[in-house]
Design a protein around this motif. Structure first.
Motif, PDB file in Angstrom:
ATOM      1  N   LEU A  10      38.927  67.075  97.242  1.00 24.64           N
ATOM      2  CA  LEU A  10      38.145  65.861  97.038  1.00 24.64           C
ATOM      3  C   LEU A  10      38.328  64.927  98.230  1.00 24.64           C
ATOM      4  N   ASN A  11      37.312  64.187  98.518  1.00 23.52           N
ATOM      5  CA  ASN A  11      37.330  63.273  99.676  1.00 23.52           C
ATOM      6  C   ASN A  11      38.031  61.961  99.297  1.00 23.52           C
ATOM      7  N   ILE A  12      39.295  62.063  98.935  1.00 22.67           N
ATOM      8  CA  ILE A  12      40.109  60.898  98.585  1.00 22.67           C
ATOM      9  C   ILE A  12      41.571  61.305  98.748  1.00 22.67           C
ATOM     10  N   ARG A  13      42.429  60.314  99.048  1.00 21.00           N
ATOM     11  CA  ARG A  13      43.839  60.608  99.252  1.00 21.00           C
ATOM     12  C   ARG A  13      44.662  59.434  98.732  1.00 21.00           C
ATOM     13  N   LEU A  81      39.294  57.337  90.114  1.00 23.39           N
ATOM     14  CA  LEU A  81      38.387  58.446  89.802  1.00 23.39           C
ATOM     15  C   LEU A  81      37.185  57.999  88.990  1.00 23.39           C
ATOM     16  N   MET A 172      31.456  59.370  90.304  1.00 23.93           N
ATOM     17  CA  MET A 172      32.397  59.180  91.410  1.00 23.93           C
ATOM     18  C   MET A 172      33.004  60.513  91.830  1.00 23.93           C
ATOM     19  N   ILE A 173      33.467  61.289  90.870  1.00 21.28           N
ATOM     20  CA  ILE A 173      34.073  62.576  91.198  1.00 21.28           C
ATOM     21  C   ILE A 173      33.045  63.510  91.829  1.00 21.28           C
ATOM     22  N   ARG A 175      30.658  62.650  93.766  1.00 16.04           N
ATOM     23  CA  ARG A 175      30.539  62.244  95.178  1.00 16.04           C
ATOM     24  C   ARG A 175      31.762  62.690  95.975  1.00 16.04           C
ATOM     25  N   LEU A 176      32.946  62.597  95.377  1.00 14.11           N
ATOM     26  CA  LEU A 176      34.153  63.037  96.079  1.00 14.11           C
ATOM     27  C   LEU A 176      34.138  64.541  96.330  1.00 14.11           C
ATOM     28  N   THR A 179      31.309  65.350  99.147  1.00 11.68           N
ATOM     29  CA  THR A 179      31.733  64.966 100.502  1.00 11.68           C
ATOM     30  C   THR A 179      33.081  65.588 100.858  1.00 11.68           C
ATOM     31  N   GLY A 180      33.627  66.430  99.969  1.00 13.89           N
ATOM     32  CA  GLY A 180      34.890  67.102 100.218  1.00 13.89           C
ATOM     33  C   GLY A 180      34.667  68.431 100.907  1.00 13.89           C
ATOM     34  N   PRO A 194      40.334  62.540 104.435  1.00 15.01           N
ATOM     35  CA  PRO A 194      39.922  61.627 103.350  1.00 15.01           C
ATOM     36  C   PRO A 194      40.468  60.221 103.550  1.00 15.01           C
TER      37      PRO A 194
END
Length: 967
Positions: A10-13, A81, A172-173, A175-176, A179-180, A194
């Protein structure tokens, strides 16, 4: 959850060090062994069932545990999330250990993605899915394919800790993920750096948890989606020919149950039986090749489809006091409908308990049930209000005040209870959830009388319920409080009570429609007043109550009566009410339509059934009248500008199908085994068991119908007694009615002296005999004269047609006595339309067009039922379909094409140009067989009056000459 790639980042950290610091403060005693007992594995629940850190279940509501509420950054991770959070844990693996190779088979994880966020890890830790493996770095967020075998291997000497979050996902997830980056056995698809969510970045770390992880009853779409997971795996092994039919059979049967019952409790036993039966069938299958994840496909279907399909244990448990109520009875109606009279009369039944009056204070004395607790929105309560503690409190109050007709309290154990509070009309879902075996009695009174009485109640000041209703500027609020009341402050009183009546009636009708049919019935106020003892006997039979009273003379006025009752009392306010009545006409008509389902005996076989089946263990269950339809069915009738009349001999009803806005109105009239019908614009003939009724359209009578708007009213003028000659189709000729006399295998007409006048019979029938030799049944007219007839066989012996009923049918040219088509499968309803001869091959469920020159037939449409009854309008064919008794289907083609659960009863609309089904309406419950369908062109809202109705009795039809003598 099954994914297209083994891993997706996922594009988040997140800040792994900050998370590790929060976790380090957790005492070791809080960690628990892994729920599955994997060696070297432990867990710490953060979101768990009901917030209980000791509960590893996944069936029910999820809530944060105390471990999570004390850790702000962990809450920020979940909030980031922006998704409903399911079961969430910290998962720990000791050094030199692994998570054990496994598949997450529980349905909970088939419908959710599992997000892993490494917190404490080393580069040696590997996550393995199938043939792919990778290291998840600290703070990253990953999902993976839980359908395939997977494992986590920690070869290092230090412990590994991951945050593991289960969720159904969110925008939201999505989109993550989009873009992941994905990773699997082929390769990475894109590099990723991310953005990081820092501690304190989300000051308001609010997130939702799953309120219900499994439905009480799974809908067909959900089960189909889960089944598709298995289907995809079967195709690679060739096992679909064994398991797929069982899957299809289950899904089809479940969908049919859902159509009739939805999630309602009345269907739970049927769902459970289907699951049990399917599980038994799976057990008898040969061993199947494993799926790609190594699992047995039949066992997977059992675990992710069958077992979680029905979860009645998730319903709120009944309280100890509520358990004492045995099928409590709730009277519901609009205000001032006479419910007090019904309540006070029914309360005389032996063993029935009441609190002696209405329960306003009993119910609203519980704070959460008072409208003030919901900002005075209304008296509406639904199933979500039936918390166990609330039900317990209400039950205790009713038990404390309950008394029987002699003033004695209930003895220990279960008891029958009667309750009547007008506001309960807005609380049906709440009462049903609180008392699942409750019965409801809907009392209907003519809306004109009801509205007049409501106005009288408001003006009297005796029925004020909320004297200081916030933001209500008018006179003190009276009667119940429906939703939308704030918008009525400027309405004159007649319009106010009309809106109050309308909102209440709409709610009652909608809520009752959601209940199992056996849980409610209707009562007429007029019938209660006119024949109280008969009405009480019928009602008590339905409710399983002991009625031992004798009611002589009129019922005494109820305690809520303002002025002496009179049928015409409302007329003094007729002019004032007239504009308001327009607001309620459609609902009043809908309510009247319910009276085709009268209070009835429950599970008691009729006399004829007892003679046929002597076993008392096999009662005949009588179902009510009900129907459903495609949204465009009423639109189509409206566009045509006509209506349909349908005969249903098995249920003893003639049904008018009429469009009213977006709704299809079904109006029922009772006849003894109605069969053939004929219509010629002003005359309507109906053949019943031993009579033929001659009806005439009487426009003056239509003007007297309520509500206004009827454009035709058919009244009986004559009745010809034929005796039981098994009349099938009938048709108007030039000056006479032609009758298909099936019992005597003849086409006949009528005269004033005789049962019938034989006019023609097939050449192969040698004499007139009451033996149903060929089952002559259908008639097509050409130029107002009989031209074609259908028969089920060529036979000159008693019931000889039965020997080859599946392929012995014929069409006969009456003018030449020649058979023009043969080899038909139980033909019915021949018609001439658009210059062609049409026929229904009933036993095939097909609409056919016949080439008279060659005798060939072309199938235009194959339909889901025994096709019988045919009417046309332009390019549209209206085809009657029947479910028909199983013994009829035993050896006919339709029985091979359609399983019992796939057969429909109703009207299907077919475009004869291409055979496409354009619309349908389906009868449910008691109606299972249709004989005839007739189009009533240019009549949008006709009415058929039953013989003996008040309108028939009081409509005196005179000639113009006679009318000149009327003074």
């Amino acid at each position: 959850m099954r994914l297209s790639a083994e891993f997706v980042q996922l594009n988040i950290r997140f800040d792994a060090d900050a998370l590790a610091a929060e976790i380090a403060a957790i005492p070791e005693a809080a960690w628990r062994p892994h729920p599955e007992g994997h060696a070297g594995n432990s867990a710490l629940p953060l979101v768990a069932l009901n917030g209980d850190p000791l509960n590893d279940g996944v069936r029910g509501a999820m809530a944060p545990t105390s471990h999570l509420t004390e850790r702000p950054y962990l809450r920020q991770v979940l909030a980031a999330l922006d998704a409903p959070i399911g079961r969430t844990r910290l998962m720990r693996i000791d050094g030199d250990a692994d998570a054990t190779l496994h598949v997450d088979l529980n349905v909970y994880w088939q419908t959710r993605m599992r997000i892993h966020i490494p917190i404490v890890t080393t580069p040696d830790v590997l996550f393995v899915v199938g043939d792919a493996q990778l290291h998840m770095a600290p703070g990253e967020a990953w999902i993976f394919d839980t359908w395939h075998l997977h494992n986590v291997i920690n070869p290092a000497p230090t412990r590994r800790i991951h945050l593991v979050i289960d969720t159904e996902g969110s925008g939201m997830i999505d989109r993550l993920i989009s873009t992941g980056r994905s990773y699997g056995t082929p390769r990475w698809l894109a590099p990723l750096d991310p953005p990081i969510v820092q501690p304190g970045q989300l000051l308001n770390a609010v997130f939702e948890t799953e309120a219900q992880t499994l439905p009480v009853v799974a809908d067909p779409q959900r089960l189909t989606s889960l089944s598709d997971i298995i289907r995809d795996g079967l195709s690679a092994h060739g096992e679909e020919r064994i398991l797929t039919p069982e899957i299809d059979r289950f899904l089809s049967a479940w969908a049919l149950l859902w159509e009739g019952w939805g999630p309602r409790p009345g269907g739970w036993r049927r769902y459970a039986d289907l699951i049990h039966d399917t599980s038994d069938r799976l057990a008898s299958l040969p061993k199947l090749a494993p799926l790609s994840n190594g699992l047995d496909p039949a066992n997977v279907f059992r675990q992710i489809v069958l077992q979680p399909a029905l979860n009645t244990d998730l319903m709120a448990p009944a309280s100890q006091e509520a358990e004492r109520f045995d099928r409590p009875v709730f009277i519901v109606s609009s205000p001032r409908s006479g419910s007090s009279l019904l309540f006070e009369t029914l309360a005389r039944a032996r063993g029935l308990m009441t609190i002696g009056g209405e329960s306003h204070a009993v119910i609203e004395g519980i704070d959460v049930l008072h409208p003030a607790s919901r900002e005075w929105s209304s008296n509406r309560l639904d199933a979500s209000d039936a918390a166990p503690s609330t039900v317990e409190a209400l039950a205790k109050r009713w038990v404390a005040e309950a008394r029987d007709r002699d003033g004695k309290p209930p003895v220990k154990g279960r008891f029958r209870f009667l309750e009547k509070t007008p506001k309960n009309s807005l609380r049906i879902p709440f009462l049903k959830a609180a008392f699942p075996d409750a019965r409801f009695v809907y009392l209907f009174r003519d809306e004109r009388a009801t509205l007049a009485s409501m106005m009288e109640a408001w003006r009297s000041g005796r029925f004020v319920t909320y004297p200081q209703l916030p933001h209500w500027p008018g006179r003190p609020w009276s009667l119940l409080l429906p939703e939308g009341w704030r918008e009525w402050s400027q309405l004159p009183l007649p319009h106010l009570v009309a809106e109050q009546w309308r909102a209440t009636t709409q709610t009652v009708l909608d809520d009752l429609a959601e209940l199992p049919a056996d849980d409610w019935c209707v009562v007429s106020y007029d019938r209660l007043v006119e024949a109280p003892e008969a009405e009480m006997e019928r009602l008590c039979t339905f409710l399983d109550l002991d009625w031992d009273q004798t009611l002589k003379g009129p019922l005494p006025a109820s305690s809520m009566t303002l002025t002496p009752p009179s049928p015409d009392k409302w007329k003094s306010q007729a002019e004032e009410l007239k504009p308001a009545l327009v607001r309620v006409q459609d609902l009043a008509e809908r309510a009247r339509g319910l009276f085709a389902r009268e209070p009835r005996q429950r599970d008691v076989p009729p006399a004829e059934a007892v003679l046929i089946n002597a076993s008392p263990a096999a009662p005949v269950k009588i179902e009510p009248f009900a129907s459903s339809h495609t949204s465009n069915f009423p639109e189509l009738l409206a566009a045509i500008g006509g209506s349909l009349v349908v005969s249903t001999y098995q249920s003893g009803r003639v049904v008018l199908l009429r469009a009213q806005g977006e709704r299809l109105n079904t109006h029922f009239s009772a006849f003894a085994s109605p069969m053939g019908m004929a219509f010629d614009g002003s005359k309507l003939a109906i053949a019943s068991l031993s009579e033929i009724w001659d009806y005439r359209n009487t426009p003056a009578a239509a003007e007297r119908l309520h509500p206004p708007g009827h454009d035709a009213c058919f009244l009986p003028r004559n009745m010809h007694v034929t005796g039981d000659i098994r009349v099938h189709e009938i048709a108007f000729g030039r000056d006479e009615l032609w009758v298909v006399n099936t019992r005597f295998s003849t086409l006949c007409t009528l005269d004033a002296e005789h049962s019938f006048v034989p006019r023609w019979r097939p050449a192969f029938v040698s004499r007139l005999a009451a033996e149903d030799r060929c089952h002559l049944n259908g008639l097509a007219m050409v130029d107002d004269a009989p031209r074609y007839a259908t028969a089920l066989g060529v036979s000159d012996v008693a019931e000889g047609w039965r020997a080859n009923k599946s392929a012995g049918g014929v069409i006969i040219d009456i003018s030449t006595d020649q058979i023009v088509v043969e080899g038909l499968s139980m033909p019915h309803s021949p018609r001439i339309h658009l210059g062609s001869l049409w026929v229904l091959e009933s036993a095939r469920g097909e609409l056919c067009k016949v080439d008279l020159a060659t005798g060939a037939r072309e199938t235009i449409a194959a339909l889901p039922g025994f096709a019988r009854g045919l009417a046309f309008h332009g390019p549209y064919a209206f085809v009657g379909l029947s479910q028909v008794r199983e013994d009829v289907f035993a050896d006919i083609p339709l029985g091979q094409r359609l399983a019992p659960e796939d057969r429909a009863c109703g009207i299907w609309v077919v475009d004869v140009r291409d055979g496409a089904t354009l619309a349908w309406m389906r009868f449910e419950g008691e109606i299972q067989e249709i004989f005839d369908v007739q189009m009533l062109p240019n009549l949008r809202l006709p009415d058929i009056q039953e013989p003996g109705s008040d309108l028939v009795a009081n409509s005196i039809i005179l000639s113009d000459d006679a009318m000149t003598q009327v003074g």
